[in-house]
Structures are given as structure tokens and as C-alpha cells.
Design a protein around this motif. Structure first.
Motif, PDB file in Angstrom:
ATOM      1  N   GLN A  65      34.007 -58.245 -28.271  1.00 41.74           N
ATOM      2  CA  GLN A  65      34.039 -58.428 -26.812  1.00 41.74           C
ATOM      3  C   GLN A  65      33.887 -57.109 -26.061  1.00 41.74           C
ATOM      4  N   ARG A  68      30.313 -56.224 -25.710  1.00 41.26           N
ATOM      5  CA  ARG A  68      29.676 -57.266 -24.898  1.00 41.26           C
ATOM      6  C   ARG A  68      30.005 -57.059 -23.415  1.00 41.26           C
TER       7      ARG A  68
ATOM      8  N   HIS B  14      27.354 -64.831 -33.631  1.00 37.50           N
ATOM      9  CA  HIS B  14      27.271 -64.222 -32.296  1.00 37.50           C
ATOM     10  C   HIS B  14      25.806 -64.151 -31.886  1.00 37.50           C
TER      11      HIS B  14
END
Lengths: 294, 184
Positions: A65, A68, B14
Motif C-alpha cells: 500500500q 501504491r 496485485h
């Protein structure tokens, strides 16, 4: 050392020097290959890869994350800093739904040819086509004088039969003939462009017109088999079309949905709005809008 | 035996990273630092090798089904053509050339868009498409054509699953699809 022990030692050393039977050619090659494989620096390469992969595990996999959010945040910053005209162009890529996905035809070459031809034909799409055709003809190196006077009389045809095949799109004015061969997935047929080049030469020699052979592909790395007058990509169509679709109101709506289908095809957009796209698609869309697509 | 690595399994779970890793062609966002770029490049190379191995093994198994072992020279992948490297196209069996353009092994997003899976697909001629789908349906296999492709069941890229096992599952899936080309 006893005499017997000395004799035994000597016998053992001698036995090591016993002449070996000569190797066959195959055995020699095998032995050579074994030795050469021992020379190859495989362990070092494996170690380097492993350590770099450890970096991926540590920097990306451990906290997916973090990266990202950083990339998404950067994209949002870029989005906010777009000037209004570019923000409007990007908004076209957020229209839902796009034209072709609901039909399940988002990779159909014939459908792309038909809809593109529709938007190049002033008789079919009077709200968009005059401006789009003008930009298109300029982008393939046509001088304004060749088409400005008779844009109303232009004839746009799809799947036009010519000697040697069927041209995806043909555009004709009184002084100009353009053949467009477009590709979505398929590769160029055997000498396809060569045949169209000859057909075009015949066509313009009959009418004393100028001719342009255009190759429209997904990427500019897809090279034509013969020289063409212009090699465009679908990115170029987006670059030409988005400003028009974003400023033409109702007439641009259908065109905008088509351009969104094109953008999905070339990964410059995805279903939904900017916020729904992956950071990769967001970045590609922004690159296109900001003019860095090519 | 080679198995799906943790790196490949992560990338498959992902899809946004997958797109970034396999489509960047050496261009990465400016926001990444040098270590991150090096890590992504290493992962891209590694994933490319794994995908090549899986697709080649699956293609060999599929070719063995209809032509016998060693009957087809498989293309080597170009390291820079990462996007193209996610699909391998095989010629159709000779007796099915009137119905098929080719057989494909493809790595792409699953239907739900939440992961990357490996699929086999028939690239069918328009005239044969409906017949194949109907025959498969009559045999209990609901095949959904997409354009001219008829997809088999997707195989997830799960860590530890051997490439051989994936290849066998893909070949079996291709068997099911090919059965749709043959009448009762």
C-alpha cells in the motif's frame, strides 16, 4: 616403510597413469560441455538476482500500500495541476460506459474502422467530422489547399474494394484520395500495404489527384511492409480527438464514448472514472493528456 | 521442479502492480527511487522468466496432445517485449484448421479484475464459433466467447504450485475446449 608397503604404493601410483582408452567424439563433446558448464558464472548471477529480488520483497511486497499510495498521490497531484482544457479532455476518458465494451466488440477491427469513418464523414457526423477530418488530414501531411474548399463533398467509405483487397477507410475529395489501413490485433496481410499502394497510384493517376496511404496501428513499433505516407497510432487519434470531443457538447458525446473505447484499447483509460483506475493506467492517461504519450 | 514463486504470486494478486511491472518497458514513475527501480526491474525479469517457463511447458503439453512430443519449435521470448510475452499462440491441429485460427495460452486479468490468471483459449473462426460454444454447452461447459476467443477455466498463480502442474491443468482445459470442435 616396509618394502612390501613401498611396492604397494608404487603399484597404486602406476595404476593412476594407466593409459585411458581414446574418447569417442561424442564422449569428448560431453566432457567438454561438462567442463564449460563449470566455467559459466551462474552462482554470481543467481546471487545478484536474489539480492535484487530481496529488495522487491522488502520494498514492495512487505508494504504494497505504501508505494501504491505514493504513486496514486503523485497522480492526483498531476491531475490537480492540469490546465482546464486538459482536465476537460481527461473528463472524456471518464465517460461511462464507453461505446464498444458493452457490445463485447472492444477489439473488433471492423467496428473501429466503421466508427472512425463515421466521425471523419461530414455527411454522417456534421457536428464533429468537419473539424476532426481537418485535423486528421493535416496530421497526415495534407496541405490545407487540398481539402478546404470541398470538405462538404468529401466521400468517406469503409471496406472499399480496390485491386488487391479491401481498404478499411477511403477518403476522397476532388483533389485528394486517402487510403487508411488500420490494425487492432491482426498483423498486416501479405504485401497488403504494397497492394494498396499500387491501387492508390492507379486511382490518383486516373483523376490527377494527390494520394496518401496511411497505416494506423496500436504502436509505432509495428512497422509497415512498404513505406507509407503517414504512420499513425491510436494514441494519435486520441490526441486529435479528445480536444474536439471535450468542446463539442452533445455532438461530442458519442465521439467521446468511442474515444474512451480507443483509450481502453491502448491502456490510456479503464472502466469507470480516474479514481477507479490503477496507478499505471492513471499515469498513462496523464502522459497522453499532458502530451508525453509518444 | 520449478514452482510459482512468492514474487510471481504477489504480482498476480496485485493487478495494478502487475500492469506496472510488466508494461513499463523500463520506464518507471519519477517518484520511485533507485533502489525501488532496481527491485522492480529484478522482479520484472524474474516474473518474465517464470511466465515464459509456464507458457512453454503448457504449450509443449498441448502440442503433445495432438502432434506428439517435440513436434513444435516454440518461440523464445524477447526480454523487452513484455506485453507480448504474456501470450503464446500455437497453430491449430491440422484436422481443425477449418474451424480454428489457433490455440492460445494467455496470462491476463481474471474476469473479476482482482487477480492475474493463466488461461487457454481457442481462437475460432467466425463460422465455427457458435457451433463450438453450443457443443461445449451441451457437454456441460459454459464457454463465454470474447470476440473470436473461447476461454477455458483460468488457473490462478498460487505460490508453490509447480509449473508442471499448471501446465497439465492448462492442457486438460484445452482438451475440454478442443472437444467442442468435434461433433457427437
Amino acid at each position: 616403510m616396509s618394502y612390501v608397503a613401498w611396492l604397494r604404493g608404487l603399484a597404486e601410483r602406476m595404476s593412476r597413469h594407466r593409459p585411458q582408452p581414446p574418447l569417442t567424439r561424442l564422449e569428448y563433446c560431453r566432457a567438454l560441455a561438462r567442463r564449460m558448464s563449470a566455467w559459466a558464472p551462474q552462482p554470481a548471477a543467481v546471487l545478484a538476482t536474489d539480492s535484487a529480488l530481496d529488495g522487491f520483497r522488502r520494498l514492495v511486497m512487505a508494504r504494497p500500500q505504501r508505494l501504491r499510495f505514493r504513486l496514486l498521490g503523485a497522480n492526483v497531484d498531476r491531475l490537480r495541476s492540469l490546465p482546464p482544457s486538459e482536465r476537460e479532455a481527461l473528463r472524456v476518458l471518464e465517460i461511462e460506459p464507453d461505446l464498444l465494451s458493452p457490445m463485447g466488440r472492444h477489439r473488433s477491427e471492423t467496428v473501429y474502422a466503421s466508427v472512425l469513418a463515421h466521425h471523419l464523414d461530414p455527411a454522417e457526423a456534421p457536428g464533429i467530422a468537419p473539424a476532426f477530418l481537418r485535423v486528421f488530414l493535416r496530421s497526415i501531411g495534407c496541405d490545407e489547399a487540398l481539402f478546404t474548399d470541398d470538405l462538404d463533398d468529401v466521400e468517406v467509405r469503409t471496406e472499399r474494394f480496390v485491386a488487391g483487397g479491401r481498404v478499411d477507410i477511403s477518403i476522397e475529395t476532388s483533389r485528394l484520395t486517402v487510403f487508411v489501413e488500420l490494425k487492432v490485433e491482426a498483423a498486416e496481410g501479405h504485401d497488403q500495404l504494397g497492394r494498396y499502394r499500387k491501387a492508390l497510384a492507379r486511382q490518383i493517376s486516373e483523376g490527377g489527384r494527390e494520394g496518401r496511404l496511411v497505416y494506423l496501428t496500436l504502436r509505432d513499433a509495428v512497422l509497415p511492409s512498404v513505406p507509407v505516407d503517414a504512420h499513425l497510432t491510436w494514441d494519435d487519434i486520441l490526441t486529435m480527438g479528445l480536444p474536439l470531443a471535450s468542446t463539442t457538447g452533445g455532438a461530442g458525446s458519442y465521439f467521446g464514448r468511442f474515444l474512451k473505447s480507443v483509450a481502453i484499447l491502448v491502456e490510456r483509460a479503464d472502466r469507470g472514472t480516474f479514481a477507479d483506475w490503477s496507478f499505471y493506467i492513471q499515469r498513462r492517461a496523464l502522459d497522453l493528456i499532458e502530451g508525453g504519450a509518444r | 521442479m520449478t514452482a510459482v514463486s512468492d514474487v510471481l504470486a504477489f504480482a498476480a494478486q496485485h493487478p495494478d502492480y502487475w500492469g506496472e511491472l510488466l508494461s513499463s518497458g523500463g520506464e518507471y514513475p519519477d517518484e520511485l527511487d533507485a533502489d525501488e527501480v532496481e527491485a522492480l526491474e529484478a522482479a520484472t525479469d524474474h516474473i518474465g522468466e517464470q511466465i515464459e517457463s509456464i507458457l512453454h511447458l503448457a504449450a509443449e503439453r498441448i502440442v503433445e496432445l495432438y502432434a506428439g512430443p517435440g513436434q513444435l519449435r516454440l518461440p523464445r521470448f524477447k526480454p523487452t517485449a513484455t506485453r507480448r510475452n504474456q501470450m503464446l499462440r500455437l497453430p491449430p491441429p491440422k484436422r481443425l484448421q477449418s474451424a480454428l485460427y489457433g490455440l492460445e495460452v494467455i496470462v491476463e486479468e481474471a474476469w473479476d479484475g482482482k487477480s492475474i490468471e493463466v488461461f487457454v483459449a481457442l481462437n475460432a473462426k467466425k463460422s465455427a464459433l457458435d457451433g463450438i460454444v453450443a457443443r461445449l454447452a451441451s457437454r456441460g461447459f459454459e464457454a463465454e466467447p470474447w470476440e473470436y476467443r473461447i476461454y477455458g477455466e483460468g488457473q490462478p498463480l498460487v505460490e508453490g504450485v509447480t509449473h508442471e502442474r499448471l501446465a497439465t491443468a492448462l492442457a486438460q482445459s484445452m482438451c475440454v475446449l478442443l472437444s467442442g470442435c468435434v461433433g457427437d
